[in-house]
Design an enzyme around this catalytic site. Structure first.
Site, mmCIF file in Angstrom:
data_model
loop_
_atom_site.group_PDB
_atom_site.id
_atom_site.type_symbol
_atom_site.label_atom_id
_atom_site.label_comp_id
_atom_site.label_asym_id
_atom_site.label_seq_id
_atom_site.Cartn_x
_atom_site.Cartn_y
_atom_site.Cartn_z
ATOM 1 N N TRP A 149 35.857 29.744 43.290
ATOM 2 C CA TRP A 149 35.296 28.575 43.968
ATOM 3 C C TRP A 149 34.035 28.901 44.778
ATOM 4 C CZ3 TRP A 149 35.109 30.309 48.829
ATOM 5 C CH2 TRP A 149 36.040 31.282 49.207
ATOM 6 N N LYS A 173 37.898 27.808 32.600
ATOM 7 C CA LYS A 173 38.739 27.161 33.611
ATOM 8 C C LYS A 173 38.110 27.437 34.977
ATOM 9 C CE LYS A 173 41.860 28.421 36.371
ATOM 10 N NZ LYS A 173 41.531 27.561 37.527
ATOM 11 N N PRO A 174 37.562 26.405 35.627
ATOM 12 C CA PRO A 174 36.987 26.618 36.957
ATOM 13 C C PRO A 174 38.088 26.685 38.013
ATOM 14 C CG PRO A 174 36.800 24.315 36.356
ATOM 15 C CD PRO A 174 37.477 24.993 35.197
ATOM 16 N N ALA A 175 37.721 27.063 39.224
ATOM 17 C CA ALA A 175 38.688 27.076 40.326
ATOM 18 C C ALA A 175 39.141 25.649 40.622
ATOM 19 C CB ALA A 175 38.042 27.689 41.564
ATOM 20 N N GLY A 227 36.889 36.831 40.118
ATOM 21 C CA GLY A 227 37.859 36.429 41.130
ATOM 22 C C GLY A 227 38.402 37.668 41.814
ATOM 23 N N SER A 228 39.599 37.546 42.337
ATOM 24 C CA SER A 228 40.164 38.644 43.126
ATOM 25 C C SER A 228 40.644 39.785 42.227
ATOM 26 C CB SER A 228 41.337 38.119 43.949
ATOM 27 O OG SER A 228 42.342 37.650 43.081
ATOM 28 N N GLU A 249 34.843 40.725 36.999
ATOM 29 C CA GLU A 249 33.995 40.762 38.203
ATOM 30 C C GLU A 249 34.930 40.478 39.364
ATOM 31 O OE1 GLU A 249 30.857 41.502 38.447
ATOM 32 O OE2 GLU A 249 30.177 41.388 36.370
ATOM 33 N N LEU A 250 35.296 41.524 40.110
ATOM 34 C CA LEU A 250 36.407 41.372 41.056
ATOM 35 C C LEU A 250 35.952 41.516 42.506
ATOM 36 C CD1 LEU A 250 38.923 43.386 38.844
ATOM 37 C CD2 LEU A 250 38.465 40.928 38.838
ATOM 38 N N CYS A 283 31.448 37.934 47.102
ATOM 39 C CA CYS A 283 31.991 39.258 46.764
ATOM 40 C C CYS A 283 31.023 40.361 47.145
ATOM 41 C CB CYS A 283 32.303 39.308 45.281
ATOM 42 S SG CYS A 283 30.888 38.847 44.290
ATOM 43 N N GLU A 378 39.043 42.787 52.310
ATOM 44 C CA GLU A 378 37.917 41.893 52.040
ATOM 45 C C GLU A 378 38.068 40.708 53.014
ATOM 46 O OE1 GLU A 378 37.960 40.297 48.043
ATOM 47 O OE2 GLU A 378 35.782 40.216 47.980
HETATM 48 P P1 NAP Z 1 41.290 34.184 42.815
HETATM 49 O O1 NAP Z 1 42.430 33.724 43.608
HETATM 50 O O2 NAP Z 1 41.430 35.432 42.032
HETATM 51 O O3 NAP Z 1 40.908 32.960 41.870
HETATM 52 C C1 NAP Z 1 39.870 33.052 40.937
HETATM 53 C C2 NAP Z 1 40.227 32.217 39.724
HETATM 54 O O4 NAP Z 1 41.420 32.733 39.142
HETATM 55 C C3 NAP Z 1 40.477 30.753 40.031
HETATM 56 O O5 NAP Z 1 39.998 29.982 38.960
HETATM 57 C C4 NAP Z 1 41.993 30.693 40.079
HETATM 58 O O6 NAP Z 1 42.510 29.430 39.747
HETATM 59 C C5 NAP Z 1 42.346 31.666 38.991
HETATM 60 N N1 NAP Z 1 43.706 32.219 39.060
HETATM 61 C C6 NAP Z 1 44.486 32.403 40.156
HETATM 62 N N2 NAP Z 1 45.677 32.945 39.782
HETATM 63 C C7 NAP Z 1 45.642 33.085 38.431
HETATM 64 C C8 NAP Z 1 46.560 33.580 37.458
HETATM 65 N N3 NAP Z 1 47.756 34.050 37.779
HETATM 66 N N4 NAP Z 1 46.187 33.576 36.164
HETATM 67 C C9 NAP Z 1 44.978 33.104 35.800
HETATM 68 N N5 NAP Z 1 44.058 32.633 36.679
HETATM 69 C C10 NAP Z 1 44.390 32.630 37.976
HETATM 70 O O7 NAP Z 1 40.002 34.418 43.692
HETATM 71 P P2 NAP Z 1 39.344 33.427 44.732
HETATM 72 O O8 NAP Z 1 40.017 33.531 46.023
HETATM 73 O O9 NAP Z 1 39.194 32.068 44.138
HETATM 74 O O10 NAP Z 1 37.873 34.038 44.796
HETATM 75 C C11 NAP Z 1 37.548 35.021 45.670
HETATM 76 C C12 NAP Z 1 37.583 36.395 45.005
HETATM 77 O O11 NAP Z 1 36.654 36.444 43.930
HETATM 78 C C13 NAP Z 1 37.165 37.478 45.962
HETATM 79 O O12 NAP Z 1 37.985 38.612 45.820
HETATM 80 C C14 NAP Z 1 35.741 37.790 45.527
HETATM 81 O O13 NAP Z 1 35.308 39.064 45.899
HETATM 82 C C15 NAP Z 1 35.839 37.597 44.054
HETATM 83 N N6 NAP Z 1 34.517 37.355 43.462
HETATM 84 C C16 NAP Z 1 33.962 38.340 42.710
HETATM 85 C C17 NAP Z 1 32.705 38.170 42.162
HETATM 86 C C18 NAP Z 1 32.069 39.257 41.338
HETATM 87 O O14 NAP Z 1 31.111 38.967 40.639
HETATM 88 N N7 NAP Z 1 32.563 40.482 41.367
HETATM 89 C C19 NAP Z 1 32.016 36.974 42.387
HETATM 90 C C20 NAP Z 1 32.604 35.979 43.161
HETATM 91 C C21 NAP Z 1 33.872 36.192 43.688
HETATM 92 P P3 NAP Z 1 42.872 28.327 40.854
HETATM 93 O O15 NAP Z 1 41.634 28.082 41.607
HETATM 94 O O16 NAP Z 1 43.268 27.163 40.036
HETATM 95 O O17 NAP Z 1 43.953 28.899 41.691
#
Ligand code: NAP
Length: 475
Positions: A149, A173-175, A227-228, A249-250, A283, A378
């Site tokens: 998101w 699939k977006p957030a 994502g995470s 990309e975590l 991130c 983080e």
């Molecule tokens: P997240 O909880 O990992 O969510 C990211 C995406 O994964 C969302 O679309 C989420 O869906 C989905 N998701 C959650 N649980 C899942 C599962 N069990 N199976 C499949 N998909 C699942 O991360 P966030 O809190 O939204 O984003 C923040 C994180 O992203 C931070 O750790 C940040 O550092 C990282 N990030 C990394 C980069 C990079 O380029 N390295 C860039 C931006 C962000 P829902 O929204 O529907 O729950």
């Protein structure tokens, strides 16, 4: 939503009666609208349509795909204001930052429209005279993506654009907190002439359900996730069964280092830009600051003075620098990290201001120790813990003491130190006398548990292509 002048951008929005996901404004809590939710079978049908569509898409000359991507790029620019407004409404970031993200997101579409024409193979000298060896690059097939998101547009375009340019179809699939920007960006792609089945946005009943389909469906050949690290790990485990190709990309834990020979004023400017963009929710945000003890007090004083000038508020209001954080859970986590750091001996260097709702006042913490929890986690919020160090060796050890390896930053005027430190940092990206490093022309990505693969740059398109080696014998 009537403030969005191009109403075509909102055609996907469904009424409450249909299976739909409610989307709220984090600044006000107000309901913005609903995004469509698909059932399991409907997502599988979308994958099958993506597979069908990919065959014809891959047969188009690269130049034709490039022209369609270019039209999409220009439509993104033409709709910059509406897209930015929509993004601020659902994500909270200040409008100026949202406009910046639209340009940043569009820059990947422009870049890969060009790169798609340059997916060259090689001719390799054969080991014997009766053979000839060449390589060609081919699209992987249907590429899937799951995005976060914090950058509702750019995290999609920097995957979709290289996938489409390479000849893949793409399903994302977006957030769930920021789906409206994703559907709006896709609508502009359709207006540009990109077929609907070549680029699809899907939301399921929950993220895990979609993740399970993307990692197990035989027609999906690739998953790109941002994502995470926690969720990335789950998706990699799920992908292992079918040996599904992945890019990850975590999370990050970026150190921001200020040496005694640094230009302190420049370091303060870089620190503000790196730390407080998107309310600290990126991130690559500086997560922990290491400042040489001889300039520690000077840095803290100047940094805290600048931080106190930041305006917190609704991102649509003029002059706001820091919007709300994304959710109550995020706010609680950030404030709990701060409270525990204070219990462990850290001190607040800025004026303490309490804000309501999802607003978190920017904070600089001094007298922080490297072994505090706030240094290893983080933070993902507008909090800057500052640690003193005495030697380069000690500094490198502390900077690399993390499971993450995404972005890092340091300020120094000493050329020998610049090279030594840049090479010693175990990170995919290093900002040297610079706090903002993301650009479509450079390879973005991490090492260690921050991920696998690169986005942007000439490398970004290779994530969506297979290399095939052709051996011609009997010559
Ligand atoms: P997240 O909880 O990992 O969510 C990211 C995406 O994964 C969302 O679309 C989420 O869906 C989905 N998701 C959650 N649980 C899942 C599962 N069990 N199976 C499949 N998909 C699942 O991360 P966030 O809190 O939204 O984003 C923040 C994180 O992203 C931070 O750790 C940040 O550092 C990282 N990030 C990394 C980069 C990079 O380029 N390295 C860039 C931006 C962000 P829902 O929204 O529907 O729950």
């Amino acid at each position: 939503m009537h403030q969005i002048t191009n109403s075509d951008l909102l055609t996907f929005m469904v009424s409450k009666q249909e299976p739909a996901l409610a989307v709220n404004n984090p600044a006000t809590g107000e309901l913005l609208g609903y995004a469509p939710i698909l059932q399991h079978q409907q997502i599988e049908a979308a994958v099958e349509r993506a597979h069908q569509a990919q065959q014809a898409w891959a047969k188009l000359p690269a130049k034709s795909r490039s022209q369609l991507l270019n039209k999409w790029y220009h439509l993104l620019l033409d709709n910059q204001d509406d897209l930015a407004r929509l993004m601020t409404l659902e994500q909270g970031k200040p409008l100026a930052e949202a406009k910046g993200e639209v340009l940043y997101g569009a820059s990947f579409v422009e870049w890969f429209a060009e790169e798609g024409k340059r997916t060259y193979g090689e001719s390799i000298p054969a080991p014997s005279g009766d053979k000839r060896i060449v390589t060609i690059k081919q699209p992987v097939g249907v590429a899937s993506a799951i995005t976060p998101w914090n950058f509702p547009i750019a995290m999609i375009t920097r995957k979709a654009a290289p996938a489409l340019a390479a000849g893949c179809s793409f399903i994302v699939k977006p957030a769930e907190l920021t789906p409206l920007s994703a559907f709006a960006v896709a609508e502009l792609a359709y207006q540009a002439g990109i077929p609907r089945d070549v680029l699809q946005v899907v939301l399921g009943e929950d993220a895990a359900q979609v993740g399970a389909i993307f990692t197990s469906h035989p027609l999906i050949r690739k998953l790109s996730f941002t994502g995470s690290t926690r969720v990335g790990r789950i998706l990699m485990e799920q992908s292992a069964h079918d040996i599904k190709r992945t890019s990850m990309e975590l999370g990050g834990n970026a150190p921001f280092i200020v040496f005694d020979d640094a230009d302190i004023d420049a370091a303060v400017q870089g620190a503000i830009a790196s730390k407080f963009r998107n309310a600290g929710q990126t991130c690559v945000c500086a997560n922990r600051f290491y400042v040489h003890s001889s300039v520690y007090d000077e840095f803290i004083e100047k940094f805290a003075a600048q931080v106190e000038q930041l305006n917190v508020g609704n991102g649509l209001e003029e002059g706001v620098n820091v919007g709300p954080v994304i959710s109550q859970t995020a706010r609680d986590n950030i404030l709990a990290l701060v409270e525990r750091a204070l219990e462990q001996g850290a001190e607040v260097a800025t004026k303490r201001i309490e804000h309501d709702g999802l607003f978190v006042a920017p904070v600089v913490l001094k007298n922080v120790c490297h072994d505090m929890e706030i240094v290893s986690q983080e933070i993902f919020g507008p909090v800057a813990p500052v640690i003193a160090f005495d030697s380069d060796e000690q500094l490198i050890e502390m900077a690399n003491d993390t499971i993450y390896g995404l972005a890092s930053y340091f300020y120094s005027q000493n050329i020998a130190r610049v090279w030594n430190v840049a090479e010693a940092l175990e990170y995919g990206m290093v900002g040297i006398n610079e706090g903002i490093i993301s650009t479509e022309v450079a390879p973005f990505g991490g090492v260690k548990q921050s991920g696998i693969g690169r986005e942007g740059a000439k490398q970004g398109i290779d994530e969506y292509m297979n290399i095939k080696y052709l051996c011609f014998g009997g010559l």
